[in-house]
Design a protein around this motif. Structure first.
Motif, PDB file in Angstrom:
ATOM      1  N   LEU A 158       0.805  -1.230   0.000  1.00  0.00           N
ATOM      2  CA  LEU A 158       0.000   0.000   0.000  1.00  0.00           C
ATOM      3  C   LEU A 158       0.837   1.278   0.000  1.00  0.00           C
ATOM      4  N   ALA A 159       2.146   1.159  -0.058  1.00  0.00           N
ATOM      5  CA  ALA A 159       3.031   2.321   0.076  1.00  0.00           C
ATOM      6  C   ALA A 159       2.713   3.454  -0.890  1.00  0.00           C
ATOM      7  N   GLY A 160       2.360   3.162  -2.131  1.00  0.00           N
ATOM      8  CA  GLY A 160       2.110   4.219  -3.103  1.00  0.00           C
ATOM      9  C   GLY A 160       0.652   4.547  -3.328  1.00  0.00           C
ATOM     10  N   VAL A 161      -0.237   3.948  -2.545  1.00  0.00           N
ATOM     11  CA  VAL A 161      -1.679   4.137  -2.748  1.00  0.00           C
ATOM     12  C   VAL A 161      -2.167   5.269  -1.852  1.00  0.00           C
ATOM     13  N   ARG A 162      -2.734   6.312  -2.479  1.00  0.00           N
ATOM     14  CA  ARG A 162      -3.206   7.473  -1.719  1.00  0.00           C
ATOM     15  C   ARG A 162      -4.701   7.442  -1.441  1.00  0.00           C
ATOM     16  N   LEU A 163      -5.477   6.752  -2.272  1.00  0.00           N
ATOM     17  CA  LEU A 163      -6.928   6.751  -2.103  1.00  0.00           C
ATOM     18  C   LEU A 163      -7.332   5.877  -0.927  1.00  0.00           C
ATOM     19  N   SER A 164      -8.009   6.488   0.055  1.00  0.00           N
ATOM     20  CA  SER A 164      -8.356   5.758   1.275  1.00  0.00           C
ATOM     21  C   SER A 164      -9.303   4.595   0.998  1.00  0.00           C
ATOM     22  N   GLN A 165     -10.218   4.748   0.034  1.00  0.00           N
ATOM     23  CA  GLN A 165     -11.144   3.650  -0.246  1.00  0.00           C
ATOM     24  C   GLN A 165     -10.406   2.447  -0.831  1.00  0.00           C
TER      25      GLN A 165
ATOM     26  N   TYR B 136      -8.580  -4.160   4.467  1.00  0.00           N
ATOM     27  CA  TYR B 136      -9.650  -4.739   5.284  1.00  0.00           C
ATOM     28  C   TYR B 136     -10.737  -5.450   4.482  1.00  0.00           C
ATOM     29  N   GLY B 137     -10.698  -5.334   3.172  1.00  0.00           N
ATOM     30  CA  GLY B 137     -11.736  -5.937   2.343  1.00  0.00           C
ATOM     31  C   GLY B 137     -13.007  -5.112   2.292  1.00  0.00           C
ATOM     32  N   LYS B 138     -12.947  -3.851   2.712  1.00  0.00           N
ATOM     33  CA  LYS B 138     -14.120  -2.976   2.681  1.00  0.00           C
ATOM     34  C   LYS B 138     -14.313  -2.460   1.263  1.00  0.00           C
TER      35      LYS B 138
END
Length: 128
Positions: free
Chosen positions: A98-105, A112-114
């Motif tokens: 997830l290091a380069g992922v900015r979108l919270s969703q 979390y699988g949300k």
């Protein structure tokens, strides 16, 4: 088959390392992202001017190809999940992934699988 062509004999199964496959998928997604940014620019110009020239219309028509490419990557990733061996299963450090992922969703989905709630409406927008 000739060794000069570099082709594998038909009897040998073709394989690819997970790291190579992921790198190649990343290249595809980088290209899709670049082209989506181009389409986003066209839409932004249209919103500002209310006019599309022929070149901009052709660039917008690329959305169909982009959608197909994203669907293809999704299909590959689904197959990767199906064929990953249970014994010796590959695991990734979530923080690294997830290091380069900015979108919270997206972060929440991957961590979390949300799934994001897509019920909110941003209004109708018709280009054609």
């Amino acid at each position: 088959m000739s060794n000069k062509t570099g082709a594998l004999p038909v009897t040998e199964p073709e394989t690819v390392k997970a790291s190579v496959l992921m790198m190649r998928l990343g290249v595809v997604l980088d290209d899709v992202c670049r082209r989506l940014s181009d389409v986003q620019g066209v839409v932004s110009d249209y919103v500002g001017t209310g006019h599309l020239d022929q070149n901009q219309m052709e660039r917008l028509q690329g959305l169909d190809a982009l959608t197909q490419e994203v669907e293809a990557v999704r299909a590959v990733l689904e197959k990767v999940e199906q064929v990953t061996p249970v014994v010796g299963e590959i695991q990734y450090a979530v923080g690294n992934v997830l290091a380069g992922v900015r979108l919270s969703q997206i972060r929440d989905m991957l961590r979390y699988g949300k799934t994001p709630d897509r019920q909110e409406s941003h209004g109708d927008f018709t280009l054609f």
